[in-house]
Scaffold this motif. Structure first.
Motif, PDB file in Angstrom:
ATOM      1  N   ASN A   6       0.831  -1.205   0.000  1.00 43.90           N
ATOM      2  CA  ASN A   6       0.000   0.000   0.000  1.00 43.90           C
ATOM      3  C   ASN A   6       0.864   1.252   0.000  1.00 43.90           C
ATOM      4  OD1 ASN A   6      -2.441  -1.324  -0.101  1.00 43.90           O
ATOM      5  ND2 ASN A   6      -2.730  -1.319   2.112  1.00 43.90           N
ATOM      6  N   GLY A   7       1.954   1.226   0.752  1.00 40.78           N
ATOM      7  CA  GLY A   7       2.884   2.361   0.781  1.00 40.78           C
ATOM      8  C   GLY A   7       3.551   2.564  -0.566  1.00 40.78           C
ATOM      9  N   ALA A   8       3.936   1.457  -1.210  1.00 38.83           N
ATOM     10  CA  ALA A   8       4.563   1.545  -2.533  1.00 38.83           C
ATOM     11  C   ALA A   8       3.559   2.070  -3.560  1.00 38.83           C
ATOM     12  CB  ALA A   8       5.092   0.179  -2.955  1.00 38.83           C
ATOM     13  N   GLU A   9       2.310   1.619  -3.457  1.00 39.35           N
ATOM     14  CA  GLU A   9       1.292   2.093  -4.386  1.00 39.35           C
ATOM     15  C   GLU A   9       1.008   3.579  -4.184  1.00 39.35           C
ATOM     16  OE1 GLU A   9      -2.096  -0.484  -4.121  1.00 39.35           O
ATOM     17  OE2 GLU A   9      -0.947  -2.213  -4.823  1.00 39.35           O
ATOM     18  N   LEU A  10       0.984   4.003  -2.948  1.00 38.05           N
ATOM     19  CA  LEU A  10       0.782   5.426  -2.664  1.00 38.05           C
ATOM     20  C   LEU A  10       1.935   6.253  -3.225  1.00 38.05           C
ATOM     21  CD1 LEU A  10      -0.844   7.665  -1.297  1.00 38.05           C
ATOM     22  CD2 LEU A  10       0.415   7.182   0.805  1.00 38.05           C
ATOM     23  N   GLU A  11       3.160   5.757  -3.053  1.00 38.74           N
ATOM     24  CA  GLU A  11       4.316   6.467  -3.610  1.00 38.74           C
ATOM     25  C   GLU A  11       4.230   6.503  -5.129  1.00 38.74           C
ATOM     26  OE1 GLU A  11       9.212   6.458  -3.608  1.00 38.74           O
ATOM     27  OE2 GLU A  11       8.157   4.880  -2.517  1.00 38.74           O
ATOM     28  N   TRP A  12       3.801   5.393  -5.755  1.00 43.03           N
ATOM     29  CA  TRP A  12       3.675   5.346  -7.211  1.00 43.03           C
ATOM     30  C   TRP A  12       2.683   6.398  -7.693  1.00 43.03           C
ATOM     31  CZ3 TRP A  12       0.059   4.773 -11.013  1.00 43.03           C
ATOM     32  CH2 TRP A  12       0.527   4.479 -12.292  1.00 43.03           C
ATOM     33  N   VAL A  13       1.515   6.453  -7.058  1.00 44.85           N
ATOM     34  CA  VAL A  13       0.491   7.420  -7.462  1.00 44.85           C
ATOM     35  C   VAL A  13       1.022   8.846  -7.302  1.00 44.85           C
ATOM     36  CG1 VAL A  13      -1.777   8.368  -6.864  1.00 44.85           C
ATOM     37  CG2 VAL A  13      -1.470   5.894  -7.021  1.00 44.85           C
ATOM     38  N   THR A  14       1.676   9.102  -6.188  1.00 47.68           N
ATOM     39  CA  THR A  14       2.226  10.439  -5.935  1.00 47.68           C
ATOM     40  C   THR A  14       3.273  10.809  -6.980  1.00 47.68           C
ATOM     41  OG1 THR A  14       1.854  10.171  -3.562  1.00 47.68           O
ATOM     42  CG2 THR A  14       3.435  11.865  -4.227  1.00 47.68           C
ATOM     43  N   LEU A  15       4.194   9.895  -7.249  1.00 48.14           N
ATOM     44  CA  LEU A  15       5.257  10.182  -8.212  1.00 48.14           C
ATOM     45  C   LEU A  15       4.724  10.259  -9.643  1.00 48.14           C
ATOM     46  CD1 LEU A  15       8.206   8.053  -6.807  1.00 48.14           C
ATOM     47  CD2 LEU A  15       7.923  10.536  -6.718  1.00 48.14           C
ATOM     48  N   GLN A  16       3.742   9.429  -9.968  1.00 48.28           N
ATOM     49  CA  GLN A  16       3.169   9.489 -11.314  1.00 48.28           C
ATOM     50  C   GLN A  16       2.506  10.849 -11.536  1.00 48.28           C
ATOM     51  OE1 GLN A  16       3.544   6.901 -13.676  1.00 48.28           O
ATOM     52  NE2 GLN A  16       2.886   8.529 -15.024  1.00 48.28           N
ATOM     53  N   ASN A  17       1.805  11.332 -10.525  1.00 47.29           N
ATOM     54  CA  ASN A  17       1.202  12.665 -10.615  1.00 47.29           C
ATOM     55  C   ASN A  17       2.276  13.739 -10.752  1.00 47.29           C
ATOM     56  OD1 ASN A  17      -1.477  11.850 -10.542  1.00 47.29           O
ATOM     57  ND2 ASN A  17      -1.565  11.892  -8.312  1.00 47.29           N
ATOM     58  N   GLN A  18       3.371  13.589 -10.006  1.00 51.92           N
ATOM     59  CA  GLN A  18       4.478  14.546 -10.106  1.00 51.92           C
ATOM     60  C   GLN A  18       5.088  14.531 -11.505  1.00 51.92           C
ATOM     61  OE1 GLN A  18       6.428  16.781  -8.026  1.00 51.92           O
ATOM     62  NE2 GLN A  18       4.366  16.897  -7.223  1.00 51.92           N
ATOM     63  N   GLN A  19       5.290  13.329 -12.045  1.00 52.45           N
ATOM     64  CA  GLN A  19       5.881  13.224 -13.375  1.00 52.45           C
ATOM     65  C   GLN A  19       4.988  13.907 -14.407  1.00 52.45           C
ATOM     66  OE1 GLN A  19       7.547   9.475 -14.455  1.00 52.45           O
ATOM     67  NE2 GLN A  19       7.494   9.924 -16.612  1.00 52.45           N
ATOM     68  N   ASP A  20       3.695  13.685 -14.302  1.00 56.09           N
ATOM     69  CA  ASP A  20       2.763  14.343 -15.222  1.00 56.09           C
ATOM     70  C   ASP A  20       2.793  15.856 -15.039  1.00 56.09           C
ATOM     71  OD1 ASP A  20       2.073  11.830 -16.122  1.00 56.09           O
ATOM     72  OD2 ASP A  20       0.223  11.717 -14.949  1.00 56.09           O
ATOM     73  N   SER A  21       2.930  16.303 -13.801  1.00 58.34           N
ATOM     74  CA  SER A  21       3.005  17.729 -13.502  1.00 58.34           C
ATOM     75  C   SER A  21       4.261  18.343 -14.126  1.00 58.34           C
ATOM     76  CB  SER A  21       2.998  17.944 -11.987  1.00 58.34           C
ATOM     77  OG  SER A  21       3.150  19.295 -11.682  1.00 58.34           O
ATOM     78  N   TYR A  22       5.373  17.640 -14.046  1.00 62.89           N
ATOM     79  CA  TYR A  22       6.610  18.132 -14.659  1.00 62.89           C
ATOM     80  C   TYR A  22       6.424  18.295 -16.160  1.00 62.89           C
ATOM     81  CZ  TYR A  22       9.902  18.057 -10.749  1.00 62.89           C
ATOM     82  OH  TYR A  22      10.582  18.347  -9.609  1.00 62.89           O
ATOM     83  N   GLU A  23       5.672  17.384 -16.770  1.00 55.56           N
ATOM     84  CA  GLU A  23       5.428  17.479 -18.212  1.00 55.56           C
ATOM     85  C   GLU A  23       4.646  18.747 -18.527  1.00 55.56           C
ATOM     86  OE1 GLU A  23       6.296  16.342 -21.884  1.00 55.56           O
ATOM     87  OE2 GLU A  23       6.932  15.230 -20.117  1.00 55.56           O
ATOM     88  N   LYS A  24       3.677  19.075 -17.682  1.00 46.84           N
ATOM     89  CA  LYS A  24       2.891  20.295 -17.890  1.00 46.84           C
ATOM     90  C   LYS A  24       3.781  21.538 -17.771  1.00 46.84           C
ATOM     91  CE  LYS A  24      -1.164  18.064 -16.039  1.00 46.84           C
ATOM     92  NZ  LYS A  24      -1.837  17.782 -14.796  1.00 46.84           N
ATOM     93  N   TYR A  25       4.667  21.541 -16.776  1.00 46.93           N
ATOM     94  CA  TYR A  25       5.543  22.704 -16.614  1.00 46.93           C
ATOM     95  C   TYR A  25       6.559  22.797 -17.739  1.00 46.93           C
ATOM     96  CZ  TYR A  25       3.459  23.779 -12.149  1.00 46.93           C
ATOM     97  OH  TYR A  25       2.566  24.125 -11.174  1.00 46.93           O
ATOM     98  N   SER A  26       6.975  21.665 -18.270  1.00 47.28           N
ATOM     99  CA  SER A  26       7.869  21.679 -19.424  1.00 47.28           C
ATOM    100  C   SER A  26       7.161  22.329 -20.611  1.00 47.28           C
ATOM    101  CB  SER A  26       8.295  20.247 -19.771  1.00 47.28           C
ATOM    102  OG  SER A  26       9.103  20.238 -20.918  1.00 47.28           O
ATOM    103  N   LEU A  27       5.895  22.013 -20.768  1.00 50.39           N
ATOM    104  CA  LEU A  27       5.115  22.649 -21.829  1.00 50.39           C
ATOM    105  C   LEU A  27       5.014  24.153 -21.588  1.00 50.39           C
ATOM    106  CD1 LEU A  27       3.311  22.577 -24.338  1.00 50.39           C
ATOM    107  CD2 LEU A  27       1.397  22.003 -22.833  1.00 50.39           C
ATOM    108  N   LEU A  28       4.848  24.565 -20.348  1.00 47.75           N
ATOM    109  CA  LEU A  28       4.789  25.997 -20.040  1.00 47.75           C
ATOM    110  C   LEU A  28       6.097  26.702 -20.388  1.00 47.75           C
ATOM    111  CD1 LEU A  28       2.780  26.096 -16.691  1.00 47.75           C
ATOM    112  CD2 LEU A  28       2.050  26.879 -18.956  1.00 47.75           C
ATOM    113  N   ILE A  29       7.217  26.031 -20.170  1.00 47.50           N
ATOM    114  CA  ILE A  29       8.509  26.616 -20.543  1.00 47.50           C
ATOM    115  C   ILE A  29       8.557  26.806 -22.063  1.00 47.50           C
ATOM    116  CG2 ILE A  29      11.004  26.195 -20.682  1.00 47.50           C
ATOM    117  CD1 ILE A  29      10.714  24.760 -17.925  1.00 47.50           C
ATOM    118  N   LYS A  30       8.089  25.810 -22.793  1.00 48.05           N
ATOM    119  CA  LYS A  30       8.057  25.923 -24.257  1.00 48.05           C
ATOM    120  C   LYS A  30       7.138  27.069 -24.688  1.00 48.05           C
ATOM    121  CE  LYS A  30       8.955  21.002 -25.043  1.00 48.05           C
ATOM    122  NZ  LYS A  30       9.218  20.626 -23.651  1.00 48.05           N
ATOM    123  N   LEU A  31       5.995  27.171 -24.045  1.00 51.50           N
ATOM    124  CA  LEU A  31       5.064  28.254 -24.370  1.00 51.50           C
ATOM    125  C   LEU A  31       5.664  29.621 -24.020  1.00 51.50           C
ATOM    126  CD1 LEU A  31       1.701  26.662 -23.211  1.00 51.50           C
ATOM    127  CD2 LEU A  31       2.444  27.100 -25.566  1.00 51.50           C
TER     128      LEU A  31
END
Length: 136
Positions: A6-31
């Protein structure tokens, strides 16, 4: 499912959301790069500095993507840990993509197919033409 998974799954969900967030900010840098270069071109700013400003934002994006890659590395570790014979499918998004990832040539072809779509050609092709004309 045990408490440790359960702890590993929680970390996965948290990090997956972070990774997706980084992608959004990368797009903002491009914009931001798009907006900056466009504004400077239209205001007849010294075009010799345009490549330097654009390169600085490109480097910033590369730094941002480096942080994102560190998250990705951890996600692979967690996916390996979570995967069990009974649990072959859940929380394996990154691992499955890596297993089916095309070759470098395949990726370039995939990127090229995306790049020639009308919604991609209009802003980027237009900007490129504008930048080339401004440097002349």
């Amino acid at each position: 499912m045990n408490k440790e998974n359960n702890g590993a799954e929680l970390e996965w969900v948290t990090l997956q959301n972070q990774q997706d967030s980084y992608e959004k900010y990368s797009l903002l840098i491009k914009l931001a790069n798009f907006a900056l270069i466009s504004t400077l071109l239209f205001s007849h700013y010294n075009s010799q500095l345009l490549p330097l400003l654009s390169a600085a934002l490109w480097l910033q994006d590369a730094i941002w993507k480096t942080f994102q890659n560190r998250i990705s590395d951890r996600l692979f570790d967690i996916e390996k840990y979570i995967q069990t014979p009974e649990n072959q499918q859940s929380m394996q998004f990154n691992t499955r993509w890596l297993e089916t990832r095309p070759s470098t040539t395949g990726l370039v072809v995939e990127y090229a197919k995306q790049a020639i779509k009308p919604t991609m050609i209009f802003p980027h092709g237009f900007l490129l033409i504008l930048a080339v004309l401004a440097v002349r």
